[in-house]
Write an enzyme that holds these catalytic residues in place. Structure first.
Site, mmCIF file in Angstrom:
data_model
loop_
_atom_site.group_PDB
_atom_site.id
_atom_site.type_symbol
_atom_site.label_atom_id
_atom_site.label_comp_id
_atom_site.label_asym_id
_atom_site.label_seq_id
_atom_site.Cartn_x
_atom_site.Cartn_y
_atom_site.Cartn_z
ATOM 1 N N ASN A 9 0.998 -1.379 -0.452
ATOM 2 C CA ASN A 9 -0.147 0.657 0.080
ATOM 3 C C ASN A 9 0.671 1.145 0.070
ATOM 4 O O ASN A 9 1.543 1.638 0.900
ATOM 5 C CB ASN A 9 -0.712 0.365 0.971
ATOM 6 C CG ASN A 9 -1.760 0.960 0.762
ATOM 7 O OD1 ASN A 9 -1.159 2.010 0.355
ATOM 8 N ND2 ASN A 9 -2.972 1.069 1.951
ATOM 9 N N ARG A 91 -3.025 -2.440 -3.461
ATOM 10 C CA ARG A 91 -3.121 -1.368 -3.430
ATOM 11 C C ARG A 91 -3.341 -0.488 -4.305
ATOM 12 O O ARG A 91 -2.504 0.373 -3.904
ATOM 13 C CB ARG A 91 -4.011 -0.540 -1.862
ATOM 14 C CG ARG A 91 -5.080 0.331 -1.833
ATOM 15 C CD ARG A 91 -5.104 0.547 -0.986
ATOM 16 N NE ARG A 91 -5.937 2.046 0.137
ATOM 17 C CZ ARG A 91 -7.202 2.110 0.831
ATOM 18 N NH1 ARG A 91 -5.663 2.005 2.130
ATOM 19 N NH2 ARG A 91 -8.185 3.364 0.664
ATOM 20 N N HIS A 179 -12.592 3.280 -1.207
ATOM 21 C CA HIS A 179 -12.966 3.255 0.130
ATOM 22 C C HIS A 179 -13.503 1.621 -0.372
ATOM 23 O O HIS A 179 -14.131 1.173 1.248
ATOM 24 C CB HIS A 179 -13.453 3.701 0.997
ATOM 25 C CG HIS A 179 -12.629 4.568 1.900
ATOM 26 N ND1 HIS A 179 -13.749 5.897 2.388
ATOM 27 C CD2 HIS A 179 -11.407 5.269 2.295
ATOM 28 C CE1 HIS A 179 -12.338 6.870 2.916
ATOM 29 N NE2 HIS A 179 -11.140 6.039 2.813
ATOM 30 N N ARG A 239 -9.747 16.962 4.747
ATOM 31 C CA ARG A 239 -9.904 16.835 3.920
ATOM 32 C C ARG A 239 -11.466 18.092 4.544
ATOM 33 O O ARG A 239 -11.710 17.183 5.775
ATOM 34 C CB ARG A 239 -10.384 16.210 2.967
ATOM 35 C CG ARG A 239 -9.099 15.602 2.597
ATOM 36 C CD ARG A 239 -9.210 14.016 1.304
ATOM 37 N NE ARG A 239 -8.472 13.232 2.747
ATOM 38 C CZ ARG A 239 -8.808 12.380 2.263
ATOM 39 N NH1 ARG A 239 -9.387 11.286 1.267
ATOM 40 N NH2 ARG A 239 -7.496 11.185 2.636
ATOM 41 N N ASP A 281 -6.245 14.898 14.443
ATOM 42 C CA ASP A 281 -6.388 13.396 15.502
ATOM 43 C C ASP A 281 -7.792 13.386 16.417
ATOM 44 O O ASP A 281 -7.877 14.649 17.037
ATOM 45 C CB ASP A 281 -5.114 13.187 15.711
ATOM 46 C CG ASP A 281 -5.210 11.728 16.135
ATOM 47 O OD1 ASP A 281 -5.501 11.329 17.452
ATOM 48 O OD2 ASP A 281 -3.995 10.930 15.482
ATOM 49 N N MET A 282 -8.942 12.546 16.095
ATOM 50 C CA MET A 282 -9.646 12.378 16.976
ATOM 51 C C MET A 282 -9.233 12.398 18.341
ATOM 52 O O MET A 282 -9.967 13.155 18.999
ATOM 53 C CB MET A 282 -10.650 11.555 16.496
ATOM 54 C CG MET A 282 -11.612 10.899 17.115
ATOM 55 S SD MET A 282 -13.256 12.630 17.044
ATOM 56 C CE MET A 282 -13.901 12.549 15.807
ATOM 57 N N ARG A 283 -8.282 12.141 18.794
ATOM 58 C CA ARG A 283 -7.892 11.001 19.885
ATOM 59 C C ARG A 283 -7.273 12.639 20.754
ATOM 60 O O ARG A 283 -8.031 13.205 21.522
ATOM 61 C CB ARG A 283 -7.058 10.830 20.416
ATOM 62 C CG ARG A 283 -7.199 9.019 19.668
ATOM 63 C CD ARG A 283 -6.359 8.110 19.918
ATOM 64 N NE ARG A 283 -5.739 8.502 19.107
ATOM 65 C CZ ARG A 283 -4.635 7.583 17.899
ATOM 66 N NH1 ARG A 283 -4.099 6.353 18.507
ATOM 67 N NH2 ARG A 283 -4.676 7.696 16.739
ATOM 68 N N GLY A 326 -10.549 3.843 11.817
ATOM 69 C CA GLY A 326 -10.133 4.226 13.355
ATOM 70 C C GLY A 326 -10.733 4.996 13.796
ATOM 71 O O GLY A 326 -11.093 4.534 15.132
ATOM 72 N N GLY A 328 -14.078 4.775 13.834
ATOM 73 C CA GLY A 328 -15.234 4.147 14.093
ATOM 74 C C GLY A 328 -15.528 3.004 14.371
ATOM 75 O O GLY A 328 -15.933 2.168 15.548
ATOM 76 N N GLU A 329 -14.256 2.265 15.131
ATOM 77 C CA GLU A 329 -13.847 1.324 15.292
ATOM 78 C C GLU A 329 -13.651 1.925 17.000
ATOM 79 O O GLU A 329 -13.834 0.498 18.154
ATOM 80 C CB GLU A 329 -12.726 0.158 15.293
ATOM 81 C CG GLU A 329 -12.638 -0.307 14.097
ATOM 82 C CD GLU A 329 -11.664 -0.778 12.934
ATOM 83 O OE1 GLU A 329 -10.726 -0.537 12.970
ATOM 84 O OE2 GLU A 329 -11.948 -0.524 11.759
ATOM 85 N N GLU A 377 -7.845 -3.599 5.142
ATOM 86 C CA GLU A 377 -8.197 -3.428 3.456
ATOM 87 C C GLU A 377 -6.704 -4.525 2.944
ATOM 88 O O GLU A 377 -7.160 -4.994 1.939
ATOM 89 C CB GLU A 377 -7.773 -2.227 2.967
ATOM 90 C CG GLU A 377 -9.082 -1.248 3.363
ATOM 91 C CD GLU A 377 -8.490 0.361 3.531
ATOM 92 O OE1 GLU A 377 -7.561 0.027 4.798
ATOM 93 O OE2 GLU A 377 -9.127 0.993 3.075
HETATM 94 P P1 ADP Z 1 -5.909 5.844 8.329
HETATM 95 O O1 ADP Z 1 -7.572 7.041 7.579
HETATM 96 O O2 ADP Z 1 -4.751 6.533 7.514
HETATM 97 O O3 ADP Z 1 -6.095 4.720 8.141
HETATM 98 P P2 ADP Z 1 -7.795 5.768 11.027
HETATM 99 O O4 ADP Z 1 -8.633 4.417 9.572
HETATM 100 O O5 ADP Z 1 -5.996 4.610 11.733
HETATM 101 O O6 ADP Z 1 -6.376 6.402 9.555
HETATM 102 O O7 ADP Z 1 -7.781 6.231 11.451
HETATM 103 C C1 ADP Z 1 -7.697 7.488 12.296
HETATM 104 C C2 ADP Z 1 -8.442 8.298 12.904
HETATM 105 O O8 ADP Z 1 -8.558 7.125 13.935
HETATM 106 C C3 ADP Z 1 -7.338 8.640 14.370
HETATM 107 O O9 ADP Z 1 -8.229 10.214 13.850
HETATM 108 C C4 ADP Z 1 -7.576 8.220 15.132
HETATM 109 O O10 ADP Z 1 -7.635 9.895 16.444
HETATM 110 C C5 ADP Z 1 -8.550 7.998 15.264
HETATM 111 N N1 ADP Z 1 -8.285 6.805 16.293
HETATM 112 C C6 ADP Z 1 -7.542 5.275 16.483
HETATM 113 N N2 ADP Z 1 -8.051 5.193 17.708
HETATM 114 C C7 ADP Z 1 -8.885 5.719 18.214
HETATM 115 C C8 ADP Z 1 -9.037 5.151 19.739
HETATM 116 N N3 ADP Z 1 -9.004 4.901 20.430
HETATM 117 N N4 ADP Z 1 -10.486 6.664 19.876
HETATM 118 C C9 ADP Z 1 -10.299 7.492 18.941
HETATM 119 N N5 ADP Z 1 -10.021 7.435 17.693
HETATM 120 C C10 ADP Z 1 -9.543 6.877 17.445
#
Ligand code: ADP
Length: 390
Positions: A9, A91, A179, A239, A281-283, A326, A328-329, A377
């Site tokens: 990838n 990919r 995706h 974005r 970054d969501m975290r 990331g 969603g999970e 993926e």
């Molecule tokens: P990519 O599109 O680069 O593959 P990911 O699927 O890894 O991205 O998602 C990255 C996002 O997931 C980031 O915003 C990150 O903060 C969020 N994320 C990852 N782990 C957690 C968590 N434990 N709690 C909340 N958000 C998370």
């Protein structure tokens, strides 16, 4: 002796690869990441437990994607740890209208894929560079290309069109969707989790740094939020997602900015990062007391809820909502907030199940069920390789 596939990838400055078993469940034995192509090239290889088992650094001078592949292949015996490599799967972001499924790459197909580069200039050339490099170094190794757009070719013609003059649609300016490998993987997992739902009307929310939704009926794509490029639809990490095209014209007129600056604006400076002014970054945003962080997250959630409504209409109703990638999970709060906005569709979340991460997170008896299904993926690519190579 063990036999493995390598799944590649490649992005603009990094190449991810994984060595997968060639049979179900196609487990990844090792994962590698080469970062800093163009700046400070660095390889880190991890085993199945995530422990680092190898690291390498190289001088930046002359280190491009082809060199990264050559250096990695030179490490072959050490990387493979006694196993035999049976094929490389890649990919590739764009398959255009012609490639709806995975394909074994020949020189002629590589040339056709290169012609699609203007449709995805930020990704396609980087995706193809390792294919060329491997073909030069190991011409007999079978290579398979898997496309982010392929899964969406099942959409009706009307769904794939923009309301632009016909000659533009004919020239390929249309909605492709992305995706796709993630959606396809989630669809296969759902078939095992809840076969009846897998035959119904489902929206999958792939919420990572890139984010999109896909409406599926019986496991096939009916509509998606991404369009001609991966900039459309939902708000993402950096974005902006769907934007009134008049804004771009206004900015060109008033700020005199050109296409490259607009590209940077909509791909790199917007989304969670642009609205919060803090982070993509969501975290980080969830942990921040800054009101701009909360505002960015609220807009992110609002956009998802709005687009779920649109896709539910495209499906004529909704039976299931699935969170993956990331955010969603992992982000319990985002799932709760999006689900609250879907109460009108019949969704009631079970708080304890949501906090535990699923797989089913809706309450018993909810008309709309909600799920967390981790995506893979690379695993999907390995599965395709096994099919194509028999
Ligand atoms: P990519 O599109 O680069 O593959 P990911 O699927 O890894 O991205 O998602 C990255 C996002 O997931 C980031 O915003 C990150 O903060 C969020 N994320 C990852 N782990 C957690 C968590 N434990 N709690 C909340 N958000 C998370």
């Amino acid at each position: 002796m063990a036999e493995l596939f390598v799944v590649v990838n490649a992005g603009s400055s990094s190449i991810k690869f994984a060595l997968h078993e060639i049979r179900a469940p196609f487990k990844a034995r090792r994962r590698g990441l080469i970062e800093g192509i163009g700046t400070a090239p660095h390889l880190r290889l991890r085993d199945a437990k995530g422990e680092t088992v190898m690291e390498r650094r190289w001088p930046a001078e002359g280190f491009d994607h082809a060199r990264a592949i050559a250096e990695t292949m030179a490490l072959g015996p050490e990387l493979l740890n006694g196993a035999t490599l049976l094929g490389a799967g890649h990919r590739v972001v764009h398959g255009g209208l012609d490639f709806a499924g995975p394909v074994r790459v020949t020189p002629a197909i590589l040339d056709r894929l290169a012609l699609l580069s203007p449709l995805a200039p930020l990704h396609q050339p980087h995706n193809l560079a390792p294919i060329r490099a491997i073909a030069d170094l190991a011409p007999d190794l079978p290579q398979i290309a898997c496309f982010d757009t392929g899964f969406h070719r099942s959409q009706a013609a009307v769904t794939q069109e923009f309301a632009l003059p016909r000659r533009m649609t004919e020239a390929g300016i249309r909605r492709y969707g992305f995706h796709g490998l993630s959606y396809e993987y989630v669809a296969t997992q759902l078939a095992a989790l809840d076969p009846a739902l897998a035959h119904g009307r489902v929206i999958v929310a792939h919420l990572g740094n890139g984010a999109s939704l896909c409406a599926m009926r019986a496991g096939r794509s009916v509509a998606s939020t991404m369009g001609f490029t991966a900039a459309d639809g939902l708000m993402m990490g950096t974005r902006c997602g769907a934007l009134d095209p008049g804004v771009l014209i206004h900015l060109m007129d008033t700020e005199g900015i050109d296409a490259r600056a607009l590209e940077s604006l909509i791909y790199k400076e917007s989304g969670l990062l642009g609205v919060s002014g803090i982070s993509s970054d969501m975290r980080t945003l969830r942990a921040s007391p800054d009101p701009h962080a909360a505002e960015a997250v609220a807009l992110f959630v609002h956009r998802i809820i709005r687009e779920i409504g649109s896709l539910a209409a495209a499906l004529g109703g909704l039976d299931g909502l699935i969170f993956t990638a990331g955010i969603g999970e992992n982000d319990v709060a985002t799932r709760a907030e999006v689900s609250a906005g879907c109460a009108w569709l019949g969704l009631t979340l079970d708080g304890a199940r949501n906090a535990a991460g699923g797989p089913r997170i809706s309450a018993d008896g909810a008309r709309l069920s909600a799920w967390v299904v981790p995506t893979d993926e690379e695993g999907m690519i390995a599965r395709h390789m096994a099919e194509v190579l028999g």
